[in-house]
Write an enzyme that holds these catalytic residues in place. Structure first.
Site, PDB file in Angstrom:
ATOM      1  N   CYS A 199       0.832  -1.206   0.000  1.00 36.82           N
ATOM      2  CA  CYS A 199       0.000   0.000   0.000  1.00 36.82           C
ATOM      3  C   CYS A 199       0.868   1.258   0.000  1.00 36.82           C
ATOM      4  O   CYS A 199       1.385   1.667   1.045  1.00 36.82           O
ATOM      5  CB  CYS A 199      -0.928  -0.004   1.212  1.00 36.82           C
ATOM      6  SG  CYS A 199      -1.988   1.448   1.335  1.00 36.82           S
TER       7      CYS A 199
ATOM      8  N   CYS B   7      -0.532   4.099   2.085  1.00 34.85           N
ATOM      9  CA  CYS B   7      -0.285   3.960   3.527  1.00 34.85           C
ATOM     10  C   CYS B   7       1.141   4.341   3.895  1.00 34.85           C
ATOM     11  O   CYS B   7       1.370   5.024   4.898  1.00 34.85           O
ATOM     12  CB  CYS B   7      -0.530   2.512   3.959  1.00 34.85           C
ATOM     13  SG  CYS B   7      -2.112   1.820   3.457  1.00 34.85           S
ATOM     14  N   ASP B   8       2.111   3.877   3.109  1.00 35.51           N
ATOM     15  CA  ASP B   8       3.517   3.929   3.523  1.00 35.51           C
ATOM     16  C   ASP B   8       4.415   4.813   2.669  1.00 35.51           C
ATOM     17  O   ASP B   8       5.596   4.973   2.984  1.00 35.51           O
ATOM     18  CB  ASP B   8       4.095   2.501   3.508  1.00 35.51           C
ATOM     19  CG  ASP B   8       3.330   1.565   4.426  1.00 35.51           C
ATOM     20  OD1 ASP B   8       2.837   2.042   5.457  1.00 35.51           O
ATOM     21  OD2 ASP B   8       3.220   0.374   4.103  1.00 35.51           O
TER      22      ASP B   8
END
Length: 404
Positions: free
Chosen positions: A224, A227-228
């Site tokens: 992801c 997300c990161d």
């Protein structure tokens, strides 16, 4: 457990899907949970496998009959009384809501249903797995400091749900009976009878594609970028995959990374988004095969790729993998028991209700493209409010506030 298997077979609910050795898994779990052993001290799991019980070419009736016969037959040689005692040891738990999965979606749903005075049981296969649990840091969940790990946030969510009365159980679900007003969730240690079942098992049900992927998951390997991605500001990263998700995620990473190495085994698919990605000066495309992910105690340090006959090492700190996509974890569902989307996610309406009355699905098991903790938690809240209405027989939602 054998009673559970037999009950499911009798109601024609077990439908083994291609590639699944469900019966053998049941035997493995029975051995570890109850200490059952078969003939001549050989484990039941081995005997079942040796007899072809997990051979998917056999009929479902034959599979179930063989499983139960071996389980009871082996134990019967040690005395019928003991067989009855072992068989009756499977606990039966009655509740209003049984939630399969304890990630952010399941925990949020449990928090709301328990707070609404519905007896809630939340089943967790393993608290150390799952997309949130393996995330090293959470930087985009409202009100949470950036140094909080995914595991810490998840534990807080679970503890909050438990504090309002949720019963938390460690158990792996093998079979569901979703017919009728009372649903039954079968595990090796107990069967849970509920008015409502919530599916919240997430979408990480695929095997690692590359050497080192599993070892560095959460330490440089991610599925992801949204997300990161921000963790790799000014760093070199790699994106593996030639699908739409890979293209979109690689494009997102260009906001942060100094270089995005896009790895595809073939030519990029002709698409305006892929063309825009290739035109970005931060993107370097490699038509290559990724061999392995390298690293040390601090995390990922690079990847090895094969370009034609040459093997090269690319110094990257992050690897984002979109080769097989994120597969919803639905192997415990019987084929046709609930409606699925073409992508394998469980189909729901705007209240998270599935095609089966009293069955809801939340979080990444829906295979939503927005795989974020806050989105999963939102799913859990929506489902819980719909469940409260369903159980109470109301036509409208009951909210925590009202404007007068």
């Amino acid at each position: 457990l054998a009673q559970a298997i037999l009950a499911q077979c009798s109601s024609n609910m077990i439908r083994l899907q291609k590639g699944c050795s469900c019966t053998n898994q049941l035997a493995q779990s029975t051995r570890s949970s109850h200490g059952f052993r078969g003939l001549n001290g050989v484990s039941l799991a081995s005997q079942l496998a040796g007899q072809g019980v997990h051979d998917l070419g056999k009929s479902q009736h034959g599979l179930c009959t063989a499983a139960v016969a071996f389980l009871f037959g082996s134990l019967a040689q040690r005395g019928s009384v003991r067989v009855r005692r072992k068989a009756s040891a499977v606990e039966e738990v009655e509740c209003d809501v049984c939630i399969v999965g304890s990630g952010p979606a399941g925990s949020t749903c449990a928090l709301y249903t328990a707070r609404a005075n519905h007896k809630t049981v939340m089943l967790d296969k393993n608290p150390a797995t799952g997309a949130l649990a393996i995330t090293s840091h959470i930087a985009n969940y409202p009100g949470v400091e950036a140094n909080v790990s995914g595991q810490e946030l998840l534990e807080k969510m679970q503890e909050q749900a438990i504090s309002y009365g949720t019963e938390y159980r460690r158990a792996q679900v093998y079979v569901l009976d979703l017919e009728g007003d009372t649903k039954v969730v079968y595990t090796p240690v107990a069967s849970f009878k509920a008015k409502v079942v919530v599916l919240a098992t997430g979408a990480m049900g695929r095997k690692p594609s590359f050497k080192g992927e599993e070892a560095y998951l959460g330490q440089g390997v991610s599925y992801c970028a949204t997300c990161d991605g921000a963790f790799y500001d000014g760093s070199e990263v790699a994106v593996a995959g030639n699908n739409k998700e890979a293209v979109e995620e690689a494009q997102f990473l260009t906001k942060f990374a100094s270089t995005v190495h896009w790895i595809t085994t073939g030519d990029p698919k002709p698409d305006v988004h892929a063309e825009d990605l290739l035109a970005n000066p931060k993107v370097k495309h490699w038509k290559a095969r990724m061999l392995s992910i390298e690293g040390n105690a601090s995390g990922v340090t690079g990847i090895r790729v094969q370009v034609k006959g040459d093997i090269q090492t690319l110094p990257v700190e992050g690897v984002f993998i979109y080769v097989a996509g994120s597969k919803p974890m639905t192997s415990f569902l019987q084929e046709g028991s609930v409606q699925l989307n073409e992508d394998g996610g469980v189909a729901v309406n705007d209240q998270m209700a599935t095609s089966v009355p009293g069955v809801f699905a939340i979080g990444d098991i829906r295979n939503t493209p927005f795989k974020q903790v806050v989105v999963a938690a939102s799913d859990g809240c929506i489902a819980a409010m719909a469940i409260d209405r369903y159980l109470s027989g109301r036509k409208s939602m009951k909210v925590d506030w009202a404007h007068k």
